[in-house]
Design an enzyme around this catalytic site. Structure first.
Site, mmCIF file in Angstrom:
data_model
loop_
_atom_site.group_PDB
_atom_site.id
_atom_site.type_symbol
_atom_site.label_atom_id
_atom_site.label_comp_id
_atom_site.label_asym_id
_atom_site.label_seq_id
_atom_site.Cartn_x
_atom_site.Cartn_y
_atom_site.Cartn_z
ATOM 1 N N TYR A 162 0.876 -1.095 -0.101
ATOM 2 C CA TYR A 162 -0.049 0.073 0.162
ATOM 3 C C TYR A 162 0.753 1.240 0.110
ATOM 4 O O TYR A 162 0.509 2.183 -0.823
ATOM 5 C CB TYR A 162 -0.941 -0.037 1.371
ATOM 6 C CG TYR A 162 -2.034 1.096 1.568
ATOM 7 C CD1 TYR A 162 -3.023 1.270 0.757
ATOM 8 C CD2 TYR A 162 -1.531 1.964 2.616
ATOM 9 C CE1 TYR A 162 -3.821 2.067 1.016
ATOM 10 C CE2 TYR A 162 -2.554 2.926 2.717
ATOM 11 C CZ TYR A 162 -3.630 3.032 2.023
ATOM 12 O OH TYR A 162 -4.722 4.191 2.263
ATOM 13 N N LYS A 166 0.618 3.932 -2.885
ATOM 14 C CA LYS A 166 0.263 5.282 -2.469
ATOM 15 C C LYS A 166 1.332 6.348 -2.812
ATOM 16 O O LYS A 166 1.095 7.533 -3.280
ATOM 17 C CB LYS A 166 0.008 5.324 -0.907
ATOM 18 C CG LYS A 166 -1.403 4.624 -0.657
ATOM 19 C CD LYS A 166 -2.496 5.361 -1.562
ATOM 20 C CE LYS A 166 -3.805 5.166 -1.053
ATOM 21 N NZ LYS A 166 -4.958 5.754 -1.969
#
Ligand code: NAI
Length: 768
Positions: A162, A166
């Protein structure tokens, strides 16, 4: 003023719940048409349902908003954007918000965990944004949000996949901000903190309930509004707090010496200094970052052929080297012209035979036939038009990124109306404005060996800055802001739909001003007017109002081009007299659109008063918010005497003139209809100080109707005599025409009954 999104189409991905839902509701509440995209997946990306998106759409519609649902995965960006186009015909705003989590400690992260996260967050945002990109480019408007996370910015245990995806979004946004800049596309990144199903597992229920998504939505709305010019920035937000983040770089340390090998020991020994943030810098661009690195070479390797001076090192990074470019000359150019070119130019900058004063610039047989002073830019631009600048050493830059920033013109004698002129152009300076480079090009124009005029072109090259050069130059002719008081005179003039098509015939053949597809590539809705055309309009307004149209009074002009003008827009020139200098500023007003809609609107220009617009029967102050297109401008006159300002109301500028100009345009638009209804010729005699000041003939009997300044020559069915002031009183509805007639203020000769038909001509708007 509150921020409205009326007319805008916003897509919020993953808006079936959480933060996205809040954004969608907020956009809709402020008038946007919203596409609610949501796959209806669970937090790990499994499952699919239309219920989530449908529910939000229902909520929006129940409140009277406009919304449609889309259930495609963000990985199918084309389909998502197509649903915006199908439902609303355009796409203005994309908020990339959809997201899932597949948290695992790094060692346990599977390929699927990695890929799914990247597919939804990074690839999904790429896919949706790419599908919207060309639409935004073509309409020269777009606002994009990328959603990152503190996990990406700072790292977070169990979120390697993630965090990577991101922070990848931040990199994507940084580059889109640069590529979209010239198309008015802005791209920013947010790292929100809010209670949602994604944070339920890591926050206490109290925190989830308190950190409301509605504390994030207002920031998203502002970043997506047309007024917001923020670009390429990163924001953290939560609980109603918003902060901006940026990169910081330590002063660092050079860890090698000239002609010596670089060693790990030297790195170790300098480590504290390398990591010391005292006096840290904050580089904002690749150029800025590279610059300091390349400069090191000049310190260490001088004589090594890489670059002996910081400027040369900087040039290596940016392609601009002032030391090489300044003083370079372009090949000389010649320009041969006849009266036809002078007349064509005068027409190009809006002169018309409607104004008898203009005839001296339009008719070669006129006893005072003259060339407009601003024609002086035409012979000098020839060298630039041939792309001469691109051949200059030290200017290794992208010439598709060039904007005309400022212009200065000085005449040493009135321009001839025919002949051959030669121009010599020299690079006077190259300035570093950070976001771009400014090239100052000085052009001297001669007739034989006699210097006729001097031009300074300021050419702004977007993205070519950061070469370590000076920001200002003693050689620059500076723009000067106008005085703080209200303008002494305001002149309003319409450009025509074909103004650019006409002006280009004077020598600026750039397709940007005529070819819609070329203009779209440059990020414009339609071909734009030449900056030098508005410049010509402004200069002749000064010439008319302060120098009685005498070109020998003209000395110099300076303008800064701030915004493009679209052909057909009205130009409003505000002028301030300060001795022999007339400061000016040009604005575009929306008057053209009003007329196109069939409104009758008269623009009244009154010396010493602000500009008023008559719409319907009421007088409304023109909004000061009209956009400034030419700023910091001035015209210097030779021996401008008090005559200009003082005599203005006595000899020139009858207030009724502008109303007649408006009536003339109305006759042009719907003359045949008026001829059918009225079938009469009206003569007007306007008086000033009890003397006849102007005559107008309104022929609504023959052909498709006409209005001209001058006597009716016995054709008139009715003649109306009224003073300039009383005419304005009547037009503004302050003086009843019947009363005016009976009190003798308005005299009618001929067929009095026909005067009733004036109402048809002026409709209800002017209570005549
Ligand atoms: P959420 O789970 O409530 O909302 C995400 C939505 O995206 C869900 O409705 C889901 O169905 C949808 N979605 C998932 N995959 C999709 C796909 N392939 N196509 C279309 N829609 C899809 O989560 P929340 O908290 O509202 O998150 C919104 C965004 O904010 C996410 O990108 C998240 O990573 C980010 N974020 C949230 C934080 C927070 O504190 N809530 C912190 C940092 C970032």
């Amino acid at each position: 003023m509150s921020l409205s999104f009326e007319g805008r189409v916003a897509l919020v991905t993953g808006s079936g719940g959480g933060l996205g839902r809040e954004y969608a509701l907020a956009f809709a509440e402020r008038g946007a048409s919203v596409v609610v995209n949501d796959l209806g997946a669970d937090t790990k990306g499994g499952g699919k349902s239309s219920a989530a998106a449908d529910k939000v759409v229902e909520e929006i519609r129940a409140k009277g908003g406009k919304a449609v649902a889309n259930y495609d995965s963000v990985e199918d960006g084309e389909k998502v954007i197509q649903s915006a186009l199908d439902a609303f015909g355009r796409i203005d705003i994309v908020v990339n918000n959809a997201g899932i989590l597949r948290d695992r400690s790094f060692a346990r992260t599977s390929d699927l965990d990695w890929d799914l996260i990247h597919r939804v967050h990074l690839r999904g945002s790429f896919s949706v944004t790419r599908a919207a990109w060309n639409h935004m480019k073509n309409q020269a408007f777009g606002r994009i949000i990328m959603t990152t996370s503190a996990a990406g910015i700072y790292g977070n245990f169990g979120q390697a996949n993630y965090s990577a995806a991101k922070l990848g979004l931040l990199g994507l946004a940084n580059t889109l901000a640069i590529e979209g800049l010239r198309y008015n596309i802005r791209c920013n990144t947010i790292a929100p903190v809010a209670g949602s199903r994604l944070t339920e597992t890591v926050m206490t229920p109290e925190l989830v309930a308190s950190l409301k998504p509605e504390y994030i939505a207002p920031m998203v709305l502002w970043l997506c509004h047309e007024q917001c010019q923020e670009n390429g920035a990163l924001f953290e937000a939560g609980a109603g707090w918003i902060g901006k983040l940026r990169w910081e770089r330590s002063q660092g340390s050079i860890v090698r010496q000239k002609n010596q090998p670089m060693t790990p020991e030297a790195v170790r020994d300098q480590w504290d200094k390398i990591c010391d943030f005292t006096d840290a810098t904050k580089p904002k661009s690749v150029q800025e970052s590279l610059l300091s690195i390349v400069s090191v070479l000049s310190g260490l390797d001088s004589g090594g052929g890489v670059g002996a001076t910081p400027t040369a090192a900087a040039a290596l990074a940016s392609g601009v080297n002032p030391a090489e470019a300044v003083g370079q000359k372009l090949p000389p150019s010649t320009f041969t012209f006849t009266p036809a070119q002078c007349i064509l130019y005068a027409l190009g900058v809006g002169m018309s035979t409607k104004d008898p004063d203009h005839l001296r610039f339009l008719y070669e047989g006129h006893e005072d036939f003259s060339c407009l002073p601003t024609f002086g830019v035409i012979p000098s631009q020839a060298a630039m038009m041939d792309g001469g600048l691109s051949s200059i050493p030290g200017l290794n830059i992208d010439f598709t990124q060039v904007l005309h920033g400022e212009q200065y013109l000085e005449l040493y004698k009135p321009l001839p109306t025919s002949g051959t002129l030669t121009s010599e152009a020299t690079v006077a300076d190259v300035l570093d404005k950070g976001s771009g480079a400014v090239i100052l090009l000085d052009v001297k124009t001669f007739s034989g060996d006699q210097l006729i005029c001097f031009n300074q072109f300021s050419v702004f090259v977007v993205g070519a800055g950061g070469f370590g050069g000076r920001r200002t130059s003693d050689n620059a002719k500076a723009a000067v802001p106008p005085p703080k008081r209200a303008p002494d005179v305001v002149a309003i003039d319409s450009t025509t739909r074909d103004q650019a098509a006409l002006y280009r015939l004077s020598g600026d053949w750039n397709p940007l001003h005529i070819d819609p597809s070329f203009a779209a590539m440059g990020g414009f809705k339609a071909p734009i007017l030449h900056g030098l055309c508005s410049f010509g309009f402004a200069a002749r307004h000064v010439l008319k109002h302060f120098a009685a149209n005498d070109p020998s009074r003209f000395k110099a002009i300076k303008v800064r081009f701030v915004k493009p003008v679209m052909p057909g827009q009205s130009l409003q020139t505000e002028m301030w007299k300060e001795g022999n200098r007339i400061h000016l500023q040009c604005k575009v007003s929306t008057d053209g659109h009003k007329r196109a809609n069939g409104h009758f609107s008269a623009l009244l220009c009154v010396q010493g008063m602000s500009c008023m617009r008559l719409i319907g029967s009421s007088l409304v102050q023109v909004k000061e918010t009209d956009a400034v297109v030419l700023a910091g401008a001035y015209v210097d006159l030779h021996g401008a005497s008090e005559a200009s300002l003082g005599n203005l109301t006595q000899h020139g500028a009858l207030q009724s003139e502008l109303v007649f100009a408006e009536i003339g345009r109305r006759i042009k638009d719907s003359g045949s209809e008026l001829v059918r209804k009225v079938n009469a010729v009206f003569a007007w005699e306007i008086t000033k100080d009890s003397r006849s000041a102007a005559e107008w003939t309104m022929d609504l009997k023959n052909g498709s109707g006409s209005l001209h300044r001058g006597p009716a020559g016995g054709k008139a069915d009715v003649t109306i005599t009224v003073s300039d002031e009383d005419f304005m009183e009547v037009v503004q509805g302050r003086l009843n025409p019947q009363k005016a007639f009976f009190s003798g203020k308005l005299k009618v000769r001929g067929n009095i009954m026909l005067s009733q038909k004036l109402e048809v001509i002026l409709k209800d708007h002017a209570k005549l």
